[in-house]
Design a protein around this motif. Structure first.
Motif, short mmCIF file in Angstrom:
data_model
loop_
_atom_site.label_atom_id
_atom_site.label_comp_id
_atom_site.label_asym_id
_atom_site.label_seq_id
_atom_site.Cartn_x
_atom_site.Cartn_y
_atom_site.Cartn_z
N THR A 112 0.81 -1.22 0.00
CA THR A 112 0.00 0.00 0.00
C THR A 112 0.84 1.27 0.00
O THR A 112 0.31 2.37 -0.14
N PHE A 113 2.16 1.16 0.18
CA PHE A 113 3.08 2.30 0.15
C PHE A 113 2.61 3.42 1.08
O PHE A 113 2.30 4.54 0.62
N PRO A 114 2.53 3.13 2.40
CA PRO A 114 2.02 4.14 3.35
C PRO A 114 2.85 5.42 3.29
O PRO A 114 4.08 5.38 3.28
N GLU A 115 2.18 6.56 3.28
CA GLU A 115 2.86 7.84 3.09
C GLU A 115 3.83 8.15 4.22
O GLU A 115 4.92 8.69 3.99
N GLU A 119 8.18 8.71 3.89
CA GLU A 119 9.04 9.76 4.42
C GLU A 119 10.19 9.17 5.23
O GLU A 119 11.34 9.62 5.13
N LYS A 120 9.92 8.15 6.03
CA LYS A 120 10.98 7.51 6.82
C LYS A 120 11.99 6.81 5.91
O LYS A 120 13.20 6.94 6.09
N GLU A 121 11.47 6.07 4.93
CA GLU A 121 12.37 5.30 4.08
C GLU A 121 13.16 6.20 3.15
O GLU A 121 14.28 5.86 2.74
N ILE A 125 17.21 5.80 2.56
CA ILE A 125 17.88 5.67 1.26
C ILE A 125 18.89 6.79 1.05
O ILE A 125 19.97 6.57 0.49
N LEU A 126 18.59 7.98 1.51
CA LEU A 126 19.56 9.07 1.42
C LEU A 126 20.81 8.75 2.22
O LEU A 126 21.94 9.07 1.81
N GLU A 127 20.63 8.08 3.37
CA GLU A 127 21.79 7.65 4.16
C GLU A 127 22.55 6.54 3.43
O GLU A 127 23.78 6.49 3.45
#
Length: 410
Positions: A112-115, A119-121, A125-127
């Motif tokens: 469902t790709f919770p919003e 934001e957390k993921e 990924i940036l890290e």
């Protein structure tokens, strides 16, 4: 015992199973024939982000329940994204096989790709991207991809860019799946000590309700390679160096002999020619790697090593010398025999890794529409001659056409 069983569901999803004895572990996975090369420039990194997000919530579970579903049983759940594939897979005691199949189907088709989780993921990924940038042996290989395949999806970093990763929203994941999901290009792969009828029953139970979809990625074939050479200063202490060029595709008839030649030149064995020259004879590097990665219409040949900056030129000369020796000095009979035994031994050892077999079967079925029998591969290796090696090196390793990338200390 058959090499493997292949079953197709009405919606096009194929089930491939290899029955093995003397194990209590089941290895199962779902592989999708889509990857980072199927992204538009604005979508760079979306396939990898999607791989992360399937663990964050489905219509039946939240992220905590997904993570603990198999781990509480001592099992493992994992995933990866490549240029051309996304895969979700699990290993656990075969008495819990039903739970693994159900969970893999759930995260693949019911996410469902919770919003809030997006934001957390995004931060995770940036890290991950920062970690790779701080590791020159990883960063140089990603940047070298971009150099070999400029302005093409094969050259883009699988992780994406900061700009694209920060831009993705819930609808982007659904749109990417809608554009690229083809149930006829999905493999459910299984290896374990149970018959194909068992995995067929479970896969039918959890996968047959998935609607048939026939969206084929519109992949742009790579053409127009031009060699280039770059040097970039970095805040590092060693010099890191990569060289190579586009190479043979996954379906090229010379793929196995070429793989054999690359393995001889700089494969994982300590007895590879580059390792013997650069490390054992001259002590210039800790490790050196020559590898070959085939894609649908092209491939990549590359050599990578790191050394003290003052030894970079000497190391480069040694690498070029070894390549030229492949072209001009035929292998002796004993050398060729040893090289064949070495690579066949490597392949036989990999057959002991049941998880690797499960993943290999899925990829081979997607790319080649078959799973090569190891004995047929051995036969092709046995038929390689010293002259074949010379001709392959002359045709596919022209050093004047190779690109190079060097990271140098500031």
């Amino acid at each position: 015992m058959k090499e493997y069983e292949l079953i197709e569901l009405p919606n096009g999803i194929r089930i491939i199973h290899k029955e093995v004895s003397h194990t209590k572990i089941a290895h199962v996975g779902i592989m999708l024939d889509m990857g980072s090369r199927d992204e538009s420039p604005e979508e760079q990194g979306l396939a990898h982000f999607l791989e992360h997000m399937v663990f964050k919530g489905t219509s039946r579970r939240n992220s905590f329940h997904i993570i603990n579903r198999l781990e509480s049983l001592g099992g493992e759940l994992n995933a990866y994204t490549t240029k051309e594939k996304i895969c979700f897979y699990a290993s656990l005691l075969d008495i819990h096989l039903d739970k693994a199949v159900e969970l893999l189907a759930d995260i693949t088709f019911n996410s469902t790709f919770p919003e809030k989780q997006i934001e957390k993921e995004r931060m995770v990924i940036l890290e991950e991207m920062s970690m790779y940038r701080d590791t020159p042996e990883d960063a140089i290989q990603d940047e070298f991809d971009e150099q070999l395949f400029p302005n093409h999806s094969l050259g883009r970093n699988i992780l994406g860019t900061e700009e694209t990763v920060k831009s993705f929203q819930k609808g982007d994941f659904r749109l990417f799946l809608d554009k690229n999901l083809n149930t006829e290009k999905i493999i459910f792969s299984s290896v374990g000590n149970y018959p194909a009828t068992k995995i067929q029953k479970l896969a039918t139970k959890y996968l047959q309700e998935t609607p048939h979809k026939n969206h084929t990625p519109s992949r742009e074939w790579f053409t127009g390679y031009q060699p280039s050479r770059k040097e970039i200063q970095k805040p590092i202490t060693q010099a890191h160096f990569a060289m190579g060029m586009p190479s043979l595709s996954i379906k090229d008839e010379n793929r196995i002999p070429f793989f054999f030649m690359v393995n001889l030149l700089g494969g994982p064995s300590m007895s590879s020619r580059l390792n013997l020259s650069l490390r054992e004879k001259h002590g210039l590097v800790y490790g050196v790697d020559a590898h070959y990665a085939p894609y649908v219409e092209t491939g990549q040949f590359a050599i990578y090593f790191a050394t003290d900056p003052k030894n970079l030129k000497k190391s480069q000369r040694i690498v070029l010398k070894e390549i030229e020796m492949l072209k001009n000095k035929p292998l002796g009979g004993i050398q060729l025999h040893k090289a064949k035994n070495q690579i066949k031994g490597q392949m036989a050892l990999s057959e002991e890794n049941k998880n690797a077999i499960m993943l290999m079967m899925a990829k081979s079925q997607l790319d080649l529409n078959k799973v090569p029998d190891i004995n047929s591969v051995f036969e092709k290796i046995d038929n390689i001659t010293a002259t074949d090696i010379q001709e392959l090196a002359r045709q596919y390793l022209p050093v004047d056409q190779m690109s190079s990338l060097a990271y140098l200390p500031e």
